[in-house]
Design a protein around this motif. Structure first.
Motif, PDB file in Angstrom:
ATOM      1  N   LEU A 450    -122.583 -67.594  35.988  1.00 12.57           N
ATOM      2  CA  LEU A 450    -121.580 -66.522  35.984  1.00 12.57           C
ATOM      3  C   LEU A 450    -120.635 -66.616  34.784  1.00 12.57           C
ATOM      4  O   LEU A 450    -119.442 -66.266  34.877  1.00 12.57           O
ATOM      5  N   GLY A 451    -121.179 -67.071  33.660  1.00 15.82           N
ATOM      6  CA  GLY A 451    -120.359 -67.222  32.451  1.00 15.82           C
ATOM      7  C   GLY A 451    -119.695 -65.921  32.023  1.00 15.82           C
ATOM      8  O   GLY A 451    -118.563 -65.919  31.528  1.00 15.82           O
ATOM      9  N   PHE A 452    -120.390 -64.812  32.219  1.00  8.59           N
ATOM     10  CA  PHE A 452    -119.824 -63.512  31.827  1.00  8.59           C
ATOM     11  C   PHE A 452    -118.497 -63.276  32.556  1.00  8.59           C
ATOM     12  O   PHE A 452    -117.476 -62.960  31.939  1.00  8.59           O
ATOM     13  N   ALA A 453    -118.510 -63.472  33.873  1.00  3.68           N
ATOM     14  CA  ALA A 453    -117.295 -63.250  34.659  1.00  3.68           C
ATOM     15  C   ALA A 453    -116.247 -64.319  34.349  1.00  3.68           C
ATOM     16  O   ALA A 453    -115.057 -64.011  34.182  1.00  3.68           O
ATOM     17  N   ARG A 454    -116.701 -65.572  34.252  1.00  2.00           N
ATOM     18  CA  ARG A 454    -115.731 -66.653  34.051  1.00  2.00           C
ATOM     19  C   ARG A 454    -114.986 -66.507  32.727  1.00  2.00           C
ATOM     20  O   ARG A 454    -113.869 -66.988  32.580  1.00  2.00           O
ATOM     21  N   SER A 455    -115.623 -65.839  31.755  1.00  2.00           N
ATOM     22  CA  SER A 455    -114.913 -65.613  30.479  1.00  2.00           C
ATOM     23  C   SER A 455    -114.291 -64.209  30.437  1.00  2.00           C
ATOM     24  O   SER A 455    -114.031 -63.665  29.366  1.00  2.00           O
ATOM     25  N   ASP A 456    -114.084 -63.620  31.619  1.00  2.00           N
ATOM     26  CA  ASP A 456    -113.437 -62.302  31.748  1.00  2.00           C
ATOM     27  C   ASP A 456    -114.227 -61.165  31.110  1.00  2.00           C
ATOM     28  O   ASP A 456    -113.651 -60.115  30.770  1.00  2.00           O
ATOM     29  N   GLY A 457    -115.539 -61.331  30.988  1.00  2.00           N
ATOM     30  CA  GLY A 457    -116.383 -60.261  30.457  1.00  2.00           C
ATOM     31  C   GLY A 457    -115.843 -59.765  29.130  1.00  2.00           C
ATOM     32  O   GLY A 457    -115.477 -60.558  28.267  1.00  2.00           O
ATOM     33  N   ASP A 458    -115.790 -58.456  28.973  1.00  4.58           N
ATOM     34  CA  ASP A 458    -115.262 -57.868  27.735  1.00  4.58           C
ATOM     35  C   ASP A 458    -113.891 -57.232  27.976  1.00  4.58           C
ATOM     36  O   ASP A 458    -113.559 -56.194  27.413  1.00  4.58           O
ATOM     37  N   TRP A 459    -113.137 -57.865  28.859  1.00  5.16           N
ATOM     38  CA  TRP A 459    -111.827 -57.300  29.224  1.00  5.16           C
ATOM     39  C   TRP A 459    -110.948 -57.067  27.996  1.00  5.16           C
ATOM     40  O   TRP A 459    -110.156 -56.125  27.948  1.00  5.16           O
ATOM     41  N   ASP A 460    -111.096 -57.911  26.968  1.00  6.73           N
ATOM     42  CA  ASP A 460    -110.263 -57.741  25.763  1.00  6.73           C
ATOM     43  C   ASP A 460    -110.527 -56.391  25.076  1.00  6.73           C
ATOM     44  O   ASP A 460    -109.681 -55.884  24.348  1.00  6.73           O
ATOM     45  N   GLN A 461    -111.691 -55.797  25.351  1.00  3.62           N
ATOM     46  CA  GLN A 461    -112.006 -54.485  24.745  1.00  3.62           C
ATOM     47  C   GLN A 461    -111.280 -53.328  25.438  1.00  3.62           C
ATOM     48  O   GLN A 461    -111.329 -52.193  24.974  1.00  3.62           O
ATOM     49  N   CYS A 462    -110.648 -53.623  26.550  1.00  2.00           N
ATOM     50  CA  CYS A 462    -110.040 -52.550  27.346  1.00  2.00           C
ATOM     51  C   CYS A 462    -108.811 -51.949  26.699  1.00  2.00           C
ATOM     52  O   CYS A 462    -108.396 -50.846  27.045  1.00  2.00           O
ATOM     53  N   PHE A 463    -108.214 -52.696  25.788  1.00  2.13           N
ATOM     54  CA  PHE A 463    -106.913 -52.249  25.271  1.00  2.13           C
ATOM     55  C   PHE A 463    -106.912 -52.095  23.758  1.00  2.13           C
ATOM     56  O   PHE A 463    -105.867 -52.070  23.137  1.00  2.13           O
ATOM     57  N   VAL A 464    -108.116 -51.988  23.164  1.00  2.00           N
ATOM     58  CA  VAL A 464    -108.177 -51.651  21.745  1.00  2.00           C
ATOM     59  C   VAL A 464    -108.325 -50.130  21.650  1.00  2.00           C
ATOM     60  O   VAL A 464    -108.857 -49.493  22.556  1.00  2.00           O
ATOM     61  N   GLY A 465    -107.852 -49.557  20.551  1.00  2.00           N
ATOM     62  CA  GLY A 465    -107.925 -48.099  20.427  1.00  2.00           C
ATOM     63  C   GLY A 465    -106.779 -47.470  21.208  1.00  2.00           C
ATOM     64  O   GLY A 465    -106.012 -48.156  21.882  1.00  2.00           O
ATOM     65  N   ASN A 466    -106.699 -46.183  21.136  1.00  2.00           N
ATOM     66  CA  ASN A 466    -105.575 -45.479  21.759  1.00  2.00           C
ATOM     67  C   ASN A 466    -106.114 -44.619  22.909  1.00  2.00           C
ATOM     68  O   ASN A 466    -106.227 -43.415  22.801  1.00  2.00           O
ATOM     69  N   TYR A 467    -106.414 -45.284  23.993  1.00  2.00           N
ATOM     70  CA  TYR A 467    -107.022 -44.555  25.113  1.00  2.00           C
ATOM     71  C   TYR A 467    -106.141 -44.560  26.345  1.00  2.00           C
ATOM     72  O   TYR A 467    -106.609 -44.452  27.459  1.00  2.00           O
ATOM     73  N   THR A 468    -104.818 -44.734  26.137  1.00  2.00           N
ATOM     74  CA  THR A 468    -103.937 -44.765  27.289  1.00  2.00           C
ATOM     75  C   THR A 468    -103.846 -43.397  27.938  1.00  2.00           C
ATOM     76  O   THR A 468    -103.446 -42.435  27.304  1.00  2.00           O
ATOM     77  N   SER A 469    -104.261 -43.374  29.179  1.00  2.00           N
ATOM     78  CA  SER A 469    -104.030 -42.241  30.076  1.00  2.00           C
ATOM     79  C   SER A 469    -104.004 -40.872  29.413  1.00  2.00           C
ATOM     80  O   SER A 469    -102.994 -40.182  29.396  1.00  2.00           O
ATOM     81  N   SER A 470    -105.162 -40.493  28.859  1.00  2.00           N
ATOM     82  CA  SER A 470    -105.283 -39.124  28.352  1.00  2.00           C
ATOM     83  C   SER A 470    -105.428 -38.158  29.520  1.00  2.00           C
ATOM     84  O   SER A 470    -105.270 -36.959  29.380  1.00  2.00           O
ATOM     85  N   ALA A 471    -105.736 -38.721  30.675  1.00  2.00           N
ATOM     86  CA  ALA A 471    -106.001 -37.879  31.851  1.00  2.00           C
ATOM     87  C   ALA A 471    -104.713 -37.280  32.418  1.00  2.00           C
ATOM     88  O   ALA A 471    -103.651 -37.845  32.298  1.00  2.00           O
TER      89      ALA A 471
END
Ligand SMILES: *[C@@H]1O[C@H](CO)[C@@H](O)[C@H](O)[C@H]1NC(C)=O
Ligand SMILES: *[C@@H]1O[C@H](CO)[C@@H](O)[C@H](O)[C@H]1NC(C)=O
Ligand SMILES: *[C@@H]1O[C@H](CO)[C@@H](O)[C@H](O)[C@H]1NC(C)=O
Ligand SMILES: *[C@@H]1O[C@H](CO)[C@@H](O)[C@H](O)[C@H]1NC(C)=O
Ligand SMILES: *[C@@H]1O[C@H](CO)[C@@H](O)[C@H](O)[C@H]1NC(C)=O
Ligand SMILES: *[C@@H]1O[C@H](CO)[C@@H](O)[C@H](O)[C@H]1NC(C)=O
Ligand SMILES: *[C@@H]1O[C@H](CO)[C@@H](O)[C@H](O)[C@H]1NC(C)=O
Ligand SMILES: *[C@@H]1O[C@H](CO)[C@@H](O)[C@H](O)[C@H]1NC(C)=O
Ligand SMILES: *[C@@H]1O[C@H](CO)[C@@H](O)[C@H](O)[C@H]1NC(C)=O
Ligand SMILES: *[C@@H]1O[C@H](CO)[C@@H](O)[C@H](O)[C@H]1NC(C)=O
Length: 471
Positions: A450-471
């Motif tokens: 479960l290395g993917f989960a244990r290293s938090d997957g790609d969570w760091d990609q969640c906050f790159v770019g400007n995608y805050t709440s366009s909805a």
């Protein structure tokens, strides 16, 4: 000591009568095998199939010489009405047909008097019963633990999910009261349910929503693009046939898919799951195409087909590791540290855990755990059936009232506990951690995988770019 199949069957008999929920039960939806009515089509309704036992190459019985020491269920809510936006659009399709079609004949005759009465978002009576049944089945499957221990229960906050959790505990409780070996007592009931809200900004490992790039960026369109490609292939002939049979209807592609959706939704709106007349408007082959259409939605929305799909399941995966190993949660994705460091809201060292969630979140969790990893990207122009897709389809993984069991067992002659994963009664082979012929890995090997989960997957990609709440 193993729970044998005979013992299970005996228990099933003894608990069936005292359960005060039996009256709406149809003979083809059973506690142990789930929904079997017209299984040649109803097992191909994607996430709108009611739960059924998926064929398993490996027996799901407890292996001889082994004793279950831990059982986590992760469950989807039961069958529900369409979501609010879908119910509006389905009703629109029906209104349009009634306004424009004057002559309904043959298998279409029922449409003349069909009134759209489906609600929105809530469990149906049939869906509640599915969860009661699931609680009974779980109780009996793990009877050596359930007769002595109460489950630790959490639910995501939406009403239908919380109600599902309640109905599951009702079934569990009823089975316990019917069990001689529990002393027919259950002092711990009603079990507390930790409800985690689904409001914006909430860290909720049972409901996605925090990862900006995933929620608001271009990844959000991959699933609908994939489905549109597949729709262009399979819907055209169906649409032409319906428009020819219903002169004036002028159904669009979306209307045509809606009429297919109305088959499962009207079926689960019936208290005993009577198969709807909508279902017979389509062929068996068309239901396979439809099931695949739903599979594409999950695969490209929340699984390996989406760059950030598996990452949405990391938080729960790390919580599962904590429970399996009795160690504090180590996660920097969507878990709530306040909840997870408090024994009242995240107990460690328990034997029985039950969590209630949604199909999308369960899909992401399975992927974060590396389950069903190993088939190539699913094509958008031709059906791949579940047995050819590494056991993956929406219907085989996240039907209404879907349930995954994560088990630990202690086996004779084996120093370390073994882990097994069973999804809708299908034992996964767990090749990624060296699964044996019964689908088992040692706890260490499972956690190592479960290395993917244990290293938090790609969570760091969640906050790159400007995608805050366009909805
Ligand atoms: C379900 O209920 C309907 C209406 O009450 C009845 O006609 C039908 O036979 C029942 N179906 C099953 C499978 O029990
Ligand atoms: C309705 O359709 C059937 C078969 O297509 C046709 O035989 C019949 O004449 C139609 N009736 C009316 C009133 O148009
Ligand atoms: C369906 O739409 C009609 C026409 O707009 C409306 O009168 C009716 O209340 C709707 N039914 C449901 C169940 O939403
Ligand atoms: C499901 O739970 C709800 C809330 O406790 C209850 O009102 C309902 O009767 C239950 N459904 C069944 C089928 O037992
Ligand atoms: C975490 O959980 C606590 C306790 O329920 C709650 O007060 C807080 O708002 C939650 N925080 C987040 C970010 O979810
Ligand atoms: C299916 O469509 C999606 C969305 O456009 C795309 O990302 C994916 O690569 C396609 N799959 C294949 C196998 O071509
Ligand atoms: C059928 O619907 C389309 C829009 O989907 C519209 O452009 C067309 O005019 C309609 N045809 C008839 C005969 O109503
Ligand atoms: C909620 O999740 C965010 C993102 O991972 C994290 O920074 C924050 O510490 C978490 N909040 C709590 C209360 O755990
Ligand atoms: C899935 O398999 C690929 C290829 O072996 C690997 O790179 C990836 O980490 C796996 N994903 C997970 C979540 O285990
Ligand atoms: C982010 O996008 C919003 C609207 O989409 C815009 O108003 C804002 O200026 C952007 N911020 C940055 C830092 O680019």
């Amino acid at each position: 000591m193993a729970i044998t199949l005979t013992a299970l069957a005996g228990l099933a008999f003894t608990v069936a009568n005292p359960v005060p929920y039996g009256s709406s039960q149809s003979s083809c939806d059973t506690i142990y095998h789930g929904y079997q009515c017209q299984d040649d089509i109803s097992h191909y309704w994607g996430q709108y199939s009611p739960y059924f036992s998926v064929p398993s190459d490996i027996s799901d019985a407890v292996p001889h010489g082994c004793e279950i020491t831990f059982a986590q269920i992760l469950s989807r809510h039961g069958a529900r009405d369409p979501t609010a936006s879908k119910t509006k659009s389905y009703n629109g399709t029906i209104q349009k047909i009634h306004a424009n079609v004057k002559n309904f004949t043959g298998i279409y005759a029922f449409l003349a008097d069909y009134e759209y009465t489906l609600g929105a978002d809530q469990l149906t009576t049939f869906g509640q019963q599915e969860l009661v049944n699931s609680g009974i089945k779980y109780y009996n499957r793990y009877e050596q633990l359930t007769n002595r221990h109460a489950p630790f229960v959490r639910s995501s906050g939406e009403a239908r999910v919380v109600e599902s959790a309640q109905n599951w505990t009702q079934g569990f409780h009823a089975a316990k009261l019917a069990d001689r070996r529990s002393g027919r007592k259950d002092a711990a009931y009603p079990y507390p349910i930790v409800v985690i809200p689904e409001t914006d900004g909430e860290n909720n490992t049972l409901n996605h929503g925090l990862c900006n790039t995933f929620e608001n960026g271009p990844d959000d369109d991959i699933a609908s693009d994939a489905q549109a490609k597949w729709t262009a292939v399979f819907i055209a002939p169906i649409r032409a046939r319906l428009n020819a049979a219903l002169p004036g209807a002028n159904l669009t592609t979306t209307d045509t898919v809606s009429l297919m959706d109305l088959c499962p939704f009207n079926t689960v709106a019936s208290p005993n799951g009577t198969v709807s007349a909508f279902c017979s408007l389509f062929t068996e082959a068309e239901w396979h195409q439809y099931g695949y259409y739903e599979t594409l939605n999950k695969y490209y929305g929340y699984s390996y087909g989406n760059p950030l799909g598996p990452t949405q399941g990391v938080g729960f995966s790390n919580e599962l590791i904590a429970r399996l190993t009795s160690k504090p949660v180590d996660d920097e994705s969507s878990s709530n540290h306040t909840l997870d460091s408090d024994p009242a809201t995240f107990a460690l060292g328990r034997r029985l855990y039950a969590d209630f969630s949604h199909d999308n979140d369960m899909t992401a969790i399975f992927s974060a755990l590396g389950l069903y990893n190993g088939t190539g990207p699913l094509p958008n122009t031709t059906v791949v059936e579940a047995p050819q897709a590494n056991g993956y389809s929406a219907a085989w993984t996240v039907p209404f009232a879907a349930r995954a069991y994560f088990e630990k067992m202690q086996c004779r002659g084996q120093k370390q506990e073994l882990v097994r994963v069973i999804i809708d009664d299908r034992v996964l082979p767990l090749k990624q951690c060296g699964g044996d012929r019964l689908g088992r890995c040692t706890l260490d090997a499972f956690v190592d995988s479960l290395g993917f989960a244990r290293s938090d997957g790609d969570w760091d990609q969640c906050f790159v770019g400007n995608y805050t709440s366009s909805a």
